[in-house]
Design an enzyme around this catalytic site. Sequence first.
Site, PDB file in Angstrom:
ATOM      1  N   LYS A  22       1.477   7.038  -4.053  1.00  0.00           N
ATOM      2  CA  LYS A  22       1.859   7.378  -2.671  1.00  0.00           C
ATOM      3  C   LYS A  22       2.463   6.166  -1.974  1.00  0.00           C
ATOM      4  O   LYS A  22       3.519   6.259  -1.350  1.00  0.00           O
ATOM      5  CB  LYS A  22       0.629   7.859  -1.901  1.00  0.00           C
ATOM      6  CG  LYS A  22       0.848   7.972  -0.405  1.00  0.00           C
ATOM      7  CD  LYS A  22      -0.388   8.442   0.326  1.00  0.00           C
ATOM      8  CE  LYS A  22      -1.317   7.352   0.791  1.00  0.00           C
ATOM      9  NZ  LYS A  22      -0.834   6.535   1.920  1.00  0.00           N
ATOM     10  N   ASN A  23       1.776   5.020  -2.094  1.00  0.00           N
ATOM     11  CA  ASN A  23       2.201   3.852  -1.315  1.00  0.00           C
ATOM     12  C   ASN A  23       3.466   3.186  -1.851  1.00  0.00           C
ATOM     13  O   ASN A  23       3.999   2.282  -1.215  1.00  0.00           O
ATOM     14  CB  ASN A  23       1.068   2.823  -1.221  1.00  0.00           C
ATOM     15  CG  ASN A  23      -0.009   3.287  -0.249  1.00  0.00           C
ATOM     16  OD1 ASN A  23       0.144   4.307   0.416  1.00  0.00           O
ATOM     17  ND2 ASN A  23      -1.099   2.533  -0.172  1.00  0.00           N
ATOM     18  N   CYS A 116      -5.595   4.429  14.832  1.00  0.00           N
ATOM     19  CA  CYS A 116      -5.898   5.432  13.816  1.00  0.00           C
ATOM     20  C   CYS A 116      -7.351   5.266  13.447  1.00  0.00           C
ATOM     21  O   CYS A 116      -8.014   4.349  13.921  1.00  0.00           O
ATOM     22  CB  CYS A 116      -4.975   5.306  12.606  1.00  0.00           C
ATOM     23  SG  CYS A 116      -5.383   3.953  11.536  1.00  0.00           S
ATOM     24  N   ARG A 121      -4.509  -1.351  13.834  1.00  0.00           N
ATOM     25  CA  ARG A 121      -3.322  -1.446  12.968  1.00  0.00           C
ATOM     26  C   ARG A 121      -2.000  -1.654  13.725  1.00  0.00           C
ATOM     27  O   ARG A 121      -1.131  -0.791  13.740  1.00  0.00           O
ATOM     28  CB  ARG A 121      -3.219  -0.204  12.081  1.00  0.00           C
ATOM     29  CG  ARG A 121      -4.397  -0.054  11.167  1.00  0.00           C
ATOM     30  CD  ARG A 121      -4.296   1.138  10.279  1.00  0.00           C
ATOM     31  NE  ARG A 121      -3.501   0.909   9.086  1.00  0.00           N
ATOM     32  CZ  ARG A 121      -3.396   1.788   8.096  1.00  0.00           C
ATOM     33  NH1 ARG A 121      -4.008   2.938   8.168  1.00  0.00           N
ATOM     34  NH2 ARG A 121      -2.666   1.520   7.040  1.00  0.00           N
ATOM     35  N   ASP A 309      -8.421  -0.014  -0.248  1.00  0.00           N
ATOM     36  CA  ASP A 309      -8.297   1.422  -0.526  1.00  0.00           C
ATOM     37  C   ASP A 309      -9.281   1.916  -1.591  1.00  0.00           C
ATOM     38  O   ASP A 309      -9.331   3.115  -1.874  1.00  0.00           O
ATOM     39  CB  ASP A 309      -6.859   1.766  -0.943  1.00  0.00           C
ATOM     40  CG  ASP A 309      -5.901   1.767   0.243  1.00  0.00           C
ATOM     41  OD1 ASP A 309      -6.364   1.690   1.393  1.00  0.00           O
ATOM     42  OD2 ASP A 309      -4.670   1.850   0.011  1.00  0.00           O
ATOM     43  N   ARG A 401      -3.310  14.249   1.851  1.00  0.00           N
ATOM     44  CA  ARG A 401      -2.306  13.221   2.159  1.00  0.00           C
ATOM     45  C   ARG A 401      -2.089  12.305   0.959  1.00  0.00           C
ATOM     46  O   ARG A 401      -0.998  11.749   0.814  1.00  0.00           O
ATOM     47  CB  ARG A 401      -2.774  12.341   3.330  1.00  0.00           C
ATOM     48  CG  ARG A 401      -2.685  12.991   4.681  1.00  0.00           C
ATOM     49  CD  ARG A 401      -2.971  11.974   5.773  1.00  0.00           C
ATOM     50  NE  ARG A 401      -2.321  10.722   5.437  1.00  0.00           N
ATOM     51  CZ  ARG A 401      -2.853   9.520   5.613  1.00  0.00           C
ATOM     52  NH1 ARG A 401      -4.044   9.392   6.136  1.00  0.00           N
ATOM     53  NH2 ARG A 401      -2.196   8.429   5.279  1.00  0.00           N
TER      54      ARG A 401
HETATM   55  C1  UD1 Z   1      -0.894  -0.477   3.520  1.00  0.00           C
HETATM   56  C2  UD1 Z   1      -1.235   0.770   2.747  1.00  0.00           C
HETATM   57  C3  UD1 Z   1      -2.701   1.140   2.949  1.00  0.00           C
HETATM   58  C4  UD1 Z   1      -3.606  -0.053   2.617  1.00  0.00           C
HETATM   59  C5  UD1 Z   1      -3.150  -1.297   3.365  1.00  0.00           C
HETATM   60  C6  UD1 Z   1      -3.900  -2.547   2.946  1.00  0.00           C
HETATM   61  C7  UD1 Z   1       0.882   1.956   2.702  1.00  0.00           C
HETATM   62  C8  UD1 Z   1       1.683   3.119   3.165  1.00  0.00           C
HETATM   63  N1  UD1 Z   1      -0.365   1.851   3.191  1.00  0.00           N
HETATM   64  O1  UD1 Z   1      -1.073  -0.176   4.898  1.00  0.00           O
HETATM   65  O2  UD1 Z   1      -3.017   2.226   2.081  1.00  0.00           O
HETATM   66  O3  UD1 Z   1      -4.929   0.243   3.016  1.00  0.00           O
HETATM   67  O4  UD1 Z   1      -1.751  -1.535   3.120  1.00  0.00           O
HETATM   68  O5  UD1 Z   1      -3.794  -2.747   1.602  1.00  0.00           O
HETATM   69  O6  UD1 Z   1       1.320   1.181   1.876  1.00  0.00           O
HETATM   70  N2  UD1 Z   1      -1.443  -6.094  10.706  1.00  0.00           N
HETATM   71  C9  UD1 Z   1      -1.134  -6.720  11.891  1.00  0.00           C
HETATM   72  N3  UD1 Z   1       0.156  -6.694  12.327  1.00  0.00           N
HETATM   73  C10 UD1 Z   1       1.161  -6.087  11.630  1.00  0.00           C
HETATM   74  C11 UD1 Z   1       0.840  -5.456  10.417  1.00  0.00           C
HETATM   75  C12 UD1 Z   1      -0.476  -5.478   9.973  1.00  0.00           C
HETATM   76  O7  UD1 Z   1      -2.000  -7.264  12.557  1.00  0.00           O
HETATM   77  O8  UD1 Z   1       2.304  -6.093  12.096  1.00  0.00           O
HETATM   78  C13 UD1 Z   1      -2.836  -6.106  10.206  1.00  0.00           C
HETATM   79  C14 UD1 Z   1      -3.459  -4.708  10.092  1.00  0.00           C
HETATM   80  O9  UD1 Z   1      -3.992  -4.273  11.304  1.00  0.00           O
HETATM   81  C15 UD1 Z   1      -4.508  -4.935   9.022  1.00  0.00           C
HETATM   82  C16 UD1 Z   1      -3.840  -5.965   8.103  1.00  0.00           C
HETATM   83  O10 UD1 Z   1      -2.818  -6.568   8.881  1.00  0.00           O
HETATM   84  O11 UD1 Z   1      -5.659  -5.494   9.583  1.00  0.00           O
HETATM   85  C17 UD1 Z   1      -3.228  -5.402   6.847  1.00  0.00           C
HETATM   86  O12 UD1 Z   1      -2.475  -4.254   7.164  1.00  0.00           O
HETATM   87  P1  UD1 Z   1      -1.200  -3.782   6.344  1.00  0.00           P
HETATM   88  O13 UD1 Z   1      -1.150  -4.468   5.017  1.00  0.00           O
HETATM   89  O14 UD1 Z   1      -0.009  -3.889   7.214  1.00  0.00           O
HETATM   90  O15 UD1 Z   1      -1.518  -2.253   6.114  1.00  0.00           O
HETATM   91  P2  UD1 Z   1      -0.443  -1.113   6.007  1.00  0.00           P
HETATM   92  O16 UD1 Z   1       0.827  -1.718   5.467  1.00  0.00           O
HETATM   93  O17 UD1 Z   1      -0.400  -0.341   7.268  1.00  0.00           O
END
Ligand code: UD1
Length: 421
Positions: A22-23, A116, A121, A309, A401
């Site tokens: 998925k990711n 969420c 996030r 995950d 999902r």
């Molecule tokens: C992706 C995955 C999700 C997985 C996560 C962590 C997808 C579609 N989803 O989510 O399944 O659980 O990686 O491995 O690939 N953060 C910030 N600012 C930002 C971006 C992130 O503070 O601009 C923080 C987030 O709140 C979180 C951490 O960074 O605490 C990591 O998040 P991130 O790696 O961005 O998760 P996703 O990419 O949303």
Amino acid sequence: MDKLIIEGGVPLHGEVVVSGAKNAALPILCAALLAETPLTLTGVPELRDVSSTLTLLDTMGVKVVKEDDRVILDASDVASFEATYEMVKTMRASILVLGPLLARFGTARVSLPGGCAIGSRPVDLHIKGLQAMGAAMHITHGYIQASTLHLPNRRLQGAKYYMDLVTVTGTENLMMAAALAQGTTVLENAAKEPEVVDLAECLNKMGAKISGAGTDTITIEGVERLTGAEHHIVCDRIEAGTYMVAAAMTGGEVTLKNARADLLEAVIEKLREAGAQVSNDADSITVKSNGQLKAINIRTAPHPAFPTDMQAQFMAMNTVADGVSTVVETIFENRFMHVQELQRMGANIEIQGNTALVKGVPALEGASVMATDLRASAGLVLAGLVADGETVIDRIYHLDRGYERLEEKLNRLGAKVRRSN
Ligand code: UD1
């Protein structure tokens, strides 16, 4: 609303074929926006998040042809550059259209995701990275409004950008944007997840010049245009990991086909520590166990460390393992939603901040529980598979999902799972 009803206590045996990730599929579907000619993808899993992404791309004018796991996306005639709140609130990954739209069309309007179930996030790093490439970024009325119209040739400008936190979709968004920028971009402290690597491989087939994906420094030499290509989506390591835990917990023997052990090293190490036997060849993994597992400590962190995950699934395993364990969640601040539900099934778990203290109990009891997010739901399914009696999991749209044909795959392994509404 659909429910999953699980009759626990059956050891799982047999083979299961792991779906495309998925990711990896979500960012790669969005990457189609970068290409002037059609992109053909195979191994695309049949999931709600995939159909939501296809709907989003369709509203922008991307022509989508889908046949089983094969999807052809033609973005030669994109007419809208927007992802609405309605879209983004159902699927946060919609933010992945921001980089491609901005890089190719010079404009994008994407709703801010908001909160969420697993925490706040934010997407500040996506925004700051695009700003570093020269984009004008404004937040108005809950939307990110982005433009490159003031830049030379209206193109993003290559830049060096250090990400304060390791972010998976942030790295992907910036990598896609930089692929069409003028000059070279260097992303530092980049995410090393296999899905980032798969996206980079697909982009390179489309004509991008990306090196270093899979390390913490990714270099992207911008090109003027990208074209379509053919790409097969990497296997879903989290789906594989979930079935591996199912085999270990139920005391069965399951072989996963289309699974790569090299993407699951931390998970395999922990399963072995718990007492399961894990063997593999190039594209399959076998897990065997007698069901007598030891409690193991878990600490989530970015790849290649233990994935967040898989945290809920291992927590479920620890609830019935021998001994006391700690589960530390370092990525998301609120990712213990499954704990209360596991407690309803008789689990002994105490939460202190981002740490859960789990004391193994001899058995869980079937109960009615509620799915709260995708991986929490997977943890509840695993608990249901070993619980005494019947477990009814409500709100399983979360599972749809991210897990393709979950009950069919489990039943083929001997589980007693049915869906009802
Ligand atoms: C992706 C995955 C999700 C997985 C996560 C962590 C997808 C579609 N989803 O989510 O399944 O659980 O990686 O491995 O690939 N953060 C910030 N600012 C930002 C971006 C992130 O503070 O601009 C923080 C987030 O709140 C979180 C951490 O960074 O605490 C990591 O998040 P991130 O790696 O961005 O998760 P996703 O990419 O949303």
